[in-house]
Enzyme design. Structure first.
Site, mmCIF file in Angstrom:
data_model
loop_
_atom_site.group_PDB
_atom_site.id
_atom_site.type_symbol
_atom_site.label_atom_id
_atom_site.label_comp_id
_atom_site.label_asym_id
_atom_site.label_seq_id
_atom_site.Cartn_x
_atom_site.Cartn_y
_atom_site.Cartn_z
ATOM 1 N N ASP A 29 0.814 -1.216 0.000
ATOM 2 C CA ASP A 29 0.000 0.000 0.000
ATOM 3 C C ASP A 29 0.850 1.269 0.000
ATOM 4 O OD1 ASP A 29 0.997 -0.302 2.581
ATOM 5 O OD2 ASP A 29 -0.931 -0.850 3.439
ATOM 6 N N ASN A 71 -6.965 -2.896 14.674
ATOM 7 C CA ASN A 71 -8.366 -3.177 14.311
ATOM 8 C C ASN A 71 -8.483 -4.371 13.371
ATOM 9 O OD1 ASN A 71 -7.408 -2.193 11.907
ATOM 10 N ND2 ASN A 71 -8.757 -0.417 11.798
ATOM 11 N N HIS A 115 -6.817 -4.789 10.481
ATOM 12 C CA HIS A 115 -6.612 -4.563 9.046
ATOM 13 C C HIS A 115 -5.354 -5.276 8.548
ATOM 14 C CE1 HIS A 115 -4.244 -0.480 9.558
ATOM 15 N NE2 HIS A 115 -3.446 -1.505 9.662
ATOM 16 N N GLU A 169 -9.523 -2.067 5.826
ATOM 17 C CA GLU A 169 -10.061 -1.811 7.160
ATOM 18 C C GLU A 169 -11.269 -2.717 7.426
ATOM 19 O OE1 GLU A 169 -8.288 -0.071 9.014
ATOM 20 O OE2 GLU A 169 -7.660 1.852 8.191
HETATM 21 P P1 PGA Z 1 2.570 -1.583 12.819
HETATM 22 O O1 PGA Z 1 1.427 -1.534 11.727
HETATM 23 O O2 PGA Z 1 3.528 -2.642 12.359
HETATM 24 O O3 PGA Z 1 3.175 -0.214 12.793
HETATM 25 O O4 PGA Z 1 1.918 -1.929 14.114
HETATM 26 C C1 PGA Z 1 0.847 -2.715 11.304
HETATM 27 C C2 PGA Z 1 -0.316 -2.403 10.419
HETATM 28 O O5 PGA Z 1 -1.010 -1.402 10.685
HETATM 29 O O6 PGA Z 1 -0.560 -3.169 9.474
#
Ligand code: PGA
Length: 243
Positions: A67, A136, A138, A143
């Site tokens: 992304d 959450n 995702h 999301e």
């Molecule tokens: P993080 O993000 O590794 O910074 O916790 C993971 C994500 O949001 O996919």
């Protein structure tokens, strides 16, 4: 779904880096799906160290990132383009033309999504996809509520993701509200998937994921439907499982 619990973040990072190295050894022209965020930083550090020790050769691999934020130029310090250069690409012998990240400042973003999906289909399937997980649930920027059949698309970020990202920006106004992300269906095309989670903030979502329920309310739960998924966690992220 296989679960691997490593003793701490360093061991987790080392383990995942080893998996990537083995994949590249088995198939030097592997397509590796890459993730950003804080969790894979240790893995990329391990890969750079392994490269310096001449234990891995990236010259024939291709990479496809999950992304990119919409509205951040490719040289913006918080763009995922710059993240990947700083964490990995600038330090190893990967060919720039073999690295793929969505362009979040394309004039026509719809066309950019279609182009990216074509990249996945043309150079893919991804041999090994690395994933983080949001608090959450995702994966990529899919999301909660995202369709399991979604392809690369423009998505609004939820408040919880915007808040989680705010730490990287000086003001709330600068935090991007939208992103281009590989869809869940695009991710599931990968032959093998490794999802990493570290730290206690991820404990509730890992507990939910490992409860086994498959629901669009928890995008990562779709991974139960894929035949080759490994979840790699540290004890902090695993602490609520079986409690
Ligand atoms: P993080 O993000 O590794 O910074 O916790 C993971 C994500 O949001 O996919």
């Amino acid at each position: 779904m296989e679960i691997v619990v490593k003793e701490n973040y360093e061991a987790l990072s080392n383990y995942v880096a080893q998996c990537i190295q083995e994949q590249i050894k088995d198939k030097p022209s592997s397509v590796i799906g890459l993730a950003t965020g804080s969790t894979p930083v240790g893995t990329y550090k391990e890969l750079v160290e392994a490269y310096k020790r001449k234990e891995v050769d990236f010259s024939k691999i291709s990479t496809i990132n999950l992304d990119e934020y919409i509205g951040l130029s490719n040289d913006h310090p918080q763009s995922y383009h710059v993240f990947m250069q700083e964490q990995l690409f600038n330090h190893v012998n990967i060919e720039e033309q073999n690295t793929h990240i969505p362009n979040g400042v394309a004039t026509n973003l719809e066309e950019e999504c279609q182009r990216y999906e074509q990249v996945i289909d043309t150079i893919g399937p991804v041999d090994l996809q690395i994933l983080g997980i949001g608090v959450n649930g995702h994966i990529g920027f899919n999301e909660p509520g995202s369709s399991f059949t979604g392809k690369t698309s423009i998505v609004p970020l939820t408040e919880s993701t915007i808040e989680a990202n705010a730490r990287f920006f000086d003001t709330m106004e600068e935090v991007p509200r939208e992103a281009v992300t590989m869809g869940i269906q695009s991710i599931l095309k990968s032959k093998k998937i490794i999802l990493l989670a570290s730290g206690e903030s991820k404990a509730p979502v890992i507990e939910q994921l490992l409860s086994g329920e498959v629901t669009e309310a928890l995008p990562a739960s779709v991974l139960h439907q894929h035949e080759d998924v490994t979840i790699v966690v540290d004890p902090l992220a695993y602490q609520l499982v079986n409690k």
